[in-house]
Design a protein around this motif. Sequence first.
Motif, PDB file in Angstrom:
ATOM      1  N   GLY A  65       0.805  -1.177  -0.050  1.00 60.72           N
ATOM      2  CA  GLY A  65       0.064  -0.079   0.097  1.00 60.72           C
ATOM      3  C   GLY A  65       0.903   1.245   0.023  1.00 60.72           C
ATOM      4  N   VAL A  66       1.947   1.171   0.817  1.00 62.61           N
ATOM      5  CA  VAL A  66       2.848   2.395   0.899  1.00 62.61           C
ATOM      6  C   VAL A  66       3.639   2.505  -0.226  1.00 62.61           C
ATOM      7  N   TYR A  67       4.191   1.387  -0.957  1.00 65.37           N
ATOM      8  CA  TYR A  67       4.703   1.349  -2.203  1.00 65.37           C
ATOM      9  C   TYR A  67       3.939   2.160  -3.268  1.00 65.37           C
ATOM     10  N   GLY A  68       2.833   1.660  -3.566  1.00 63.70           N
ATOM     11  CA  GLY A  68       1.935   2.258  -4.605  1.00 63.70           C
ATOM     12  C   GLY A  68       1.655   3.593  -4.377  1.00 63.70           C
ATOM     13  N   ALA A  69       1.407   3.895  -2.909  1.00 61.12           N
ATOM     14  CA  ALA A  69       1.135   5.322  -2.637  1.00 61.12           C
ATOM     15  C   ALA A  69       2.215   6.122  -3.097  1.00 61.12           C
ATOM     16  N   LEU A  70       3.468   5.893  -2.716  1.00 61.61           N
ATOM     17  CA  LEU A  70       4.812   6.496  -3.082  1.00 61.61           C
ATOM     18  C   LEU A  70       4.904   6.714  -4.651  1.00 61.61           C
ATOM     19  N   ILE A  71       4.430   5.604  -5.265  1.00 59.26           N
ATOM     20  CA  ILE A  71       4.579   5.645  -6.889  1.00 59.26           C
ATOM     21  C   ILE A  71       3.856   7.063  -7.314  1.00 59.26           C
ATOM     22  N   TYR A  72       2.608   7.237  -6.807  1.00 60.89           N
ATOM     23  CA  TYR A  72       1.734   8.324  -7.187  1.00 60.89           C
ATOM     24  C   TYR A  72       2.214   9.871  -6.622  1.00 60.89           C
ATOM     25  N   LEU A  73       2.614   9.676  -5.534  1.00 64.01           N
ATOM     26  CA  LEU A  73       3.041  10.917  -4.684  1.00 64.01           C
ATOM     27  C   LEU A  73       4.241  11.466  -5.411  1.00 64.01           C
ATOM     28  N   MET A 100      14.576   0.373 -14.937  1.00 63.57           N
ATOM     29  CA  MET A 100      15.295  -1.106 -15.208  1.00 63.57           C
ATOM     30  C   MET A 100      16.268  -1.447 -13.955  1.00 63.57           C
ATOM     31  N   LEU A 101      17.000  -0.626 -13.409  1.00 64.94           N
ATOM     32  CA  LEU A 101      18.143  -0.956 -12.566  1.00 64.94           C
ATOM     33  C   LEU A 101      17.215  -1.518 -11.506  1.00 64.94           C
ATOM     34  N   GLY A 102      16.267  -0.955 -10.844  1.00 67.58           N
ATOM     35  CA  GLY A 102      15.307  -1.344  -9.789  1.00 67.58           C
ATOM     36  C   GLY A 102      14.888  -2.843 -10.072  1.00 67.58           C
ATOM     37  N   HIS A 103      14.235  -3.160 -11.168  1.00 65.15           N
ATOM     38  CA  HIS A 103      13.919  -4.658 -11.423  1.00 65.15           C
ATOM     39  C   HIS A 103      15.074  -5.509 -11.414  1.00 65.15           C
ATOM     40  N   ILE A 104      16.332  -5.013 -12.052  1.00 65.48           N
ATOM     41  CA  ILE A 104      17.317  -5.844 -12.155  1.00 65.48           C
ATOM     42  C   ILE A 104      17.685  -6.102 -10.611  1.00 65.48           C
ATOM     43  N   SER A 105      18.034  -5.298  -9.643  1.00 67.74           N
ATOM     44  CA  SER A 105      18.234  -5.440  -8.181  1.00 67.74           C
ATOM     45  C   SER A 105      17.283  -6.537  -7.642  1.00 67.74           C
ATOM     46  N   ALA A 114      17.839  -7.096   0.977  1.00 70.41           N
ATOM     47  CA  ALA A 114      18.222  -5.835   0.668  1.00 70.41           C
ATOM     48  C   ALA A 114      18.490  -5.271  -0.574  1.00 70.41           C
ATOM     49  N   PHE A 115      18.391  -6.128  -1.589  1.00 71.13           N
ATOM     50  CA  PHE A 115      18.356  -5.900  -3.085  1.00 71.13           C
ATOM     51  C   PHE A 115      16.824  -5.700  -3.592  1.00 71.13           C
ATOM     52  N   VAL A 116      15.778  -6.260  -2.745  1.00 70.97           N
ATOM     53  CA  VAL A 116      14.532  -6.084  -2.856  1.00 70.97           C
ATOM     54  C   VAL A 116      14.267  -4.528  -2.650  1.00 70.97           C
ATOM     55  N   TRP A 117      14.445  -4.325  -1.583  1.00 66.49           N
ATOM     56  CA  TRP A 117      14.064  -2.748  -0.870  1.00 66.49           C
ATOM     57  C   TRP A 117      14.834  -1.774  -1.791  1.00 66.49           C
ATOM     58  N   SER A 250      10.005  -1.404  12.688  1.00 63.68           N
ATOM     59  CA  SER A 250       9.535  -2.562  12.211  1.00 63.68           C
ATOM     60  C   SER A 250       8.871  -2.069  10.875  1.00 63.68           C
ATOM     61  N   LEU A 251       8.643  -3.075  10.013  1.00 64.18           N
ATOM     62  CA  LEU A 251       7.954  -2.789   8.758  1.00 64.18           C
ATOM     63  C   LEU A 251       6.560  -2.195   8.808  1.00 64.18           C
ATOM     64  N   ASP A 252       5.868  -2.881   9.637  1.00 58.64           N
ATOM     65  CA  ASP A 252       4.418  -2.680   9.943  1.00 58.64           C
ATOM     66  C   ASP A 252       4.446  -1.182  10.528  1.00 58.64           C
ATOM     67  N   GLY A 253       5.308  -0.845  11.416  1.00 58.79           N
ATOM     68  CA  GLY A 253       5.548   0.717  11.991  1.00 58.79           C
ATOM     69  C   GLY A 253       5.817   1.796  10.768  1.00 58.79           C
ATOM     70  N   PHE A 254       6.809   1.072  10.114  1.00 56.45           N
ATOM     71  CA  PHE A 254       7.166   2.351   9.096  1.00 56.45           C
ATOM     72  C   PHE A 254       6.203   2.459   8.125  1.00 56.45           C
ATOM     73  N   ALA A 255       5.291   1.394   7.819  1.00 61.94           N
ATOM     74  CA  ALA A 255       4.174   1.577   6.981  1.00 61.94           C
ATOM     75  C   ALA A 255       3.081   2.407   7.648  1.00 61.94           C
ATOM     76  N   LEU A 256       2.901   2.427   8.769  1.00 57.57           N
ATOM     77  CA  LEU A 256       1.924   3.339   9.314  1.00 57.57           C
ATOM     78  C   LEU A 256       2.364   4.633   9.619  1.00 57.57           C
ATOM     79  N   VAL A 257       3.719   4.853   9.760  1.00 57.12           N
ATOM     80  CA  VAL A 257       4.279   6.334   9.882  1.00 57.12           C
ATOM     81  C   VAL A 257       3.998   6.881   8.405  1.00 57.12           C
ATOM     82  N   MET A 258       4.478   6.274   7.261  1.00 59.04           N
ATOM     83  CA  MET A 258       4.262   6.594   6.134  1.00 59.04           C
ATOM     84  C   MET A 258       2.950   7.095   5.556  1.00 59.04           C
ATOM     85  N   THR A 259       2.169   6.031   5.986  1.00 57.25           N
ATOM     86  CA  THR A 259       0.629   6.573   5.747  1.00 57.25           C
ATOM     87  C   THR A 259       0.114   7.708   6.187  1.00 57.25           C
TER      88      THR A 259
END
Length: 496
Positions: A65-73, A100-105, A114-117, A250-259
């Motif tokens: 949800g945060v990833y998709g939100a940042l794409i538009y932001l 492209m570099l992101g998908h290669i990572s 780490a390479f996913v993030w 935590s990832l949940d905490g990070f997602a909440l703060v970003m939201t």
Amino acid sequence: MTSGAPARERTFFGHPRGLATLFGTEMWERFSWYGLRAILATFMAASPVTGGLGMSEQTAQAVIGVYGALIYLVALPGGWVADRVLGARRAVLWGGFVIMLGHISMAIPVTTPAFVWLGLFLIVIGTGLLKPNISAMVGKLYPEDDDARRDAGFSLFYLGINLGAFIAPIVVGWLARDGRWHLGFGAAAVGMALGLTQYVRGRRHLRGVGDRPGHRLTAAERRHFTIALVSAVVLVAVAMAVWVASGTFSLDGFALVMTLVIVAVPVLYFGYILLGAHGLTEEEHARMRAYVWLFAAAAVFWMIYDLAPTVLLFFAEHRTDLNLLGLRVTPATTQSFNPLFIMVFVPVFAALWVKLGERVTAPQKFAFALFMVGLSFVVMALAARLAASGRVSVWWLVLVYLVQVFGELALSPVGLSVTTKLAPEAFKGQMLGVWFIAVSVGDAVGGQTGRLREHMSEPAYFLTLAAIALAAGAALLASAGRLRVLMREHAAHPGG
């Protein structure tokens, strides 16, 4: 032999040849985006034994949800960078390269996440540069007074978007099956590479469109921008380092703060417009108050609609018999239903709006969209109840996506139009970007709704979200007359 008239330039279905370049680039970029989106949630929730990240489905939903939100932001700063620093042509080129570099990572077959993030971060940055600016270049291919051909050109461009979105989940989902996630990520990288190749080879057809920034920064402004950017990056990096060092990250905490941050953006922006001294007329103030209602309605719509790559994808994986017309499909393939229906019904809805004319207002169309997305989750609640005793037919998801597309076609194109119409003169250049923040808010909040799953059954979860959408639609419909007055449309409809 005498020289005759210059040879007539080849066209693309009667449009400037440059449209073919941008059509292909955007189609492959959308292939990479929707291909990744079709497998990302199941990858994050999959066991590490099968190469996944081992998250809970609720955490994966919040992160995506945060990833998709940042794409538009990031489309807002991405448009600014093109206009002030790079120019649209180079912004699209660099954006595609970074994607492209992101998908290669993400395609690197290692066990560390780490390479996913890193890959997701690069895709966000690259999409912010590419997405708003390639659309702007399409518009600039036509003379300013050629509205009819420009509209038709955007329709072809929109077809390219949905063609890429339709093909990607089928191809990437098939490649990534049985835990071959990185093969799927690699296919997304190849898609973006093909888009870049077409863009570079066809750039001569763009005839200089987007070559230079519209309002290039002065030397002093560039220094101030660099200082501000570096300061912001350092500040965020230090804050993240302190948070991680505290042991509470935590990832949940990070997602909440970003939201919370994402939700605060439109609140502060609308407060700035409505409460600041910007010389707005009384009519512009009234229109902006009406627009806030439509913005909120759109955020509620996207909150549910953009649960497709998480909640609906997990339902397809765990609760659905994936035999479709005698073929066994992957869960990711269900993500192709949406763009398929869009391609089928776009001309139908375009003709419908022309036929209805001004008899149906924007608030009424938005209310219809909310009713449709709410109804789709009533259907999901029924499917979830039936799934308690065994897997249900994939046709339930086909029906859900069909109903949702009816809602999208009543809201998405209308939203762009009404944003342009209601924007105050002093903010017209910014307001189209603000419209996409509604998607950002909806995606971020939708990601957080996964927390409800810890306290209620699956059918109750779907019915709760359906009730929110239906209540919002009813409130908007009841307020349609008042909003029409604020939008200054009442004079044209004395009998309404």
